[in-house]
Design a protein around this motif. Structure first.
Motif, PDB file in Angstrom:
ATOM      1  N   ARG A  38       0.823  -1.206   0.000  1.00  0.00           N
ATOM      2  CA  ARG A  38       0.000   0.000   0.000  1.00  0.00           C
ATOM      3  C   ARG A  38       0.864   1.266   0.000  1.00  0.00           C
ATOM      4  NH1 ARG A  38      -4.699   1.725  -1.735  1.00  0.00           N
ATOM      5  NH2 ARG A  38      -5.465   3.458  -0.521  1.00  0.00           N
ATOM      6  N   SER A  39       1.933   1.263   0.771  1.00  0.00           N
ATOM      7  CA  SER A  39       2.809   2.435   0.825  1.00  0.00           C
ATOM      8  C   SER A  39       3.529   2.647  -0.505  1.00  0.00           C
ATOM      9  CB  SER A  39       3.812   2.305   1.964  1.00  0.00           C
ATOM     10  OG  SER A  39       4.608   1.155   1.787  1.00  0.00           O
ATOM     11  N   GLU A  40       3.908   1.545  -1.189  1.00  0.00           N
ATOM     12  CA  GLU A  40       4.549   1.677  -2.500  1.00  0.00           C
ATOM     13  C   GLU A  40       3.583   2.231  -3.540  1.00  0.00           C
ATOM     14  OE1 GLU A  40       7.861  -1.926  -2.356  1.00  0.00           O
ATOM     15  OE2 GLU A  40       5.800  -2.375  -2.963  1.00  0.00           O
ATOM     16  N   VAL A  41       2.322   1.800  -3.465  1.00  0.00           N
ATOM     17  CA  VAL A  41       1.303   2.316  -4.384  1.00  0.00           C
ATOM     18  C   VAL A  41       1.088   3.805  -4.147  1.00  0.00           C
ATOM     19  CG1 VAL A  41      -1.146   2.213  -4.968  1.00  0.00           C
ATOM     20  CG2 VAL A  41       0.152   0.108  -4.701  1.00  0.00           C
ATOM     21  N   ASP A  42       0.979   4.213  -2.887  1.00  0.00           N
ATOM     22  CA  ASP A  42       0.797   5.631  -2.576  1.00  0.00           C
ATOM     23  C   ASP A  42       1.976   6.463  -3.050  1.00  0.00           C
ATOM     24  OD1 ASP A  42      -1.656   5.096  -1.449  1.00  0.00           O
ATOM     25  OD2 ASP A  42      -0.879   4.973   0.609  1.00  0.00           O
ATOM     26  N   ALA A  43       3.195   5.942  -2.855  1.00  0.00           N
ATOM     27  CA  ALA A  43       4.383   6.667  -3.307  1.00  0.00           C
ATOM     28  C   ALA A  43       4.411   6.777  -4.828  1.00  0.00           C
ATOM     29  CB  ALA A  43       5.643   5.965  -2.807  1.00  0.00           C
ATOM     30  N   LEU A  44       4.006   5.722  -5.528  1.00  0.00           N
ATOM     31  CA  LEU A  44       3.975   5.742  -6.984  1.00  0.00           C
ATOM     32  C   LEU A  44       2.927   6.723  -7.499  1.00  0.00           C
ATOM     33  CD1 LEU A  44       5.142   4.492  -9.563  1.00  0.00           C
ATOM     34  CD2 LEU A  44       3.384   2.731  -9.397  1.00  0.00           C
TER      35      LEU A  44
END
Length: 184
Positions: A38-44
């Motif tokens: 989830r954090s990687e998706v938000d950062a992307l």
């Protein structure tokens, strides 16, 4: 020259070895990438400057309302006839009101839990867009009853200019994303 070729070859070998999965199959590794957290998706999303469906719908609605008011005022001033201005405003409202319906449905779904949000998947969006087109056609067909004698050129002008705001918002979003990438 030979050192450069060896360095390039070593880099290619490293890239190929990273692309292979535990089975040693490069094609499977490309077809089945590691799922993002989830954090990687938000950062992307933050990096790419992506816009949610709700944010896009609200921006389009705001731009459509601005376009409707602008078309009304311009056509009223150019024609010196308030009824022609009202015809343009009615044409614009044939776009704005169904868009407001979509924004309402999308915003209600965004606060819901995950199971309810999934109901508004591709099929839900298709149904929603079909309802939107139906409401638009019904409003256009009702023009002679709402306006005693509509100026159809003004109705179409208001309709087309307001409808083009989808493209304006999409263009501004792409432009904004390019500017963000330029500053990074």
């Amino acid at each position: 020259m030979k050192d450069r070729l060896q360095t390039a070859h070593a880099q290619m070998y490293q890239a190929e070895s990273h692309a292979q999965n535990e089975y040693g199959d490069e094609d499977t590794a490309k077809a089945n990438p590691k799922p993002l957290t989830r954090s990687e998706v938000d950062a992307l999303r933050k990096k790419l400057g992506g816009m949610s469906l709700q944010a896009f719908s609200v921006k389009v609605l705001v731009w459509q309302v601005l376009a409707a008011v602008t078309v009304f005022v311009l056509i009223w001033l150019v024609s010196s006839n308030l009824l022609v201005g009202y015809s343009a405003l009615y044409g614009a409202m044939c776009v704005v009101l169904p868009s407001a319906l979509v924004v309402r449905v999308v915003s209600r779904r965004s606060g819901a839990d995950r199971a309810q949000r999934n109901l508004l998947g591709p099929v839900g969006l298709l149904v929603l867009e079909t309802v939107k087109v139906g409401v638009t056609i019904a409003l256009l067909c009702a023009a002679p009853f709402v306006l005693s004698s509509p100026d159809w050129v003004a109705v179409v002008a208001g309709f087309v200019v307001t409808l083009k705001m989808y493209w304006v918002v999409a263009f501004l979003g792409l432009r904004q994303a390019k500017q963000i990438k330029k500053w990074e």
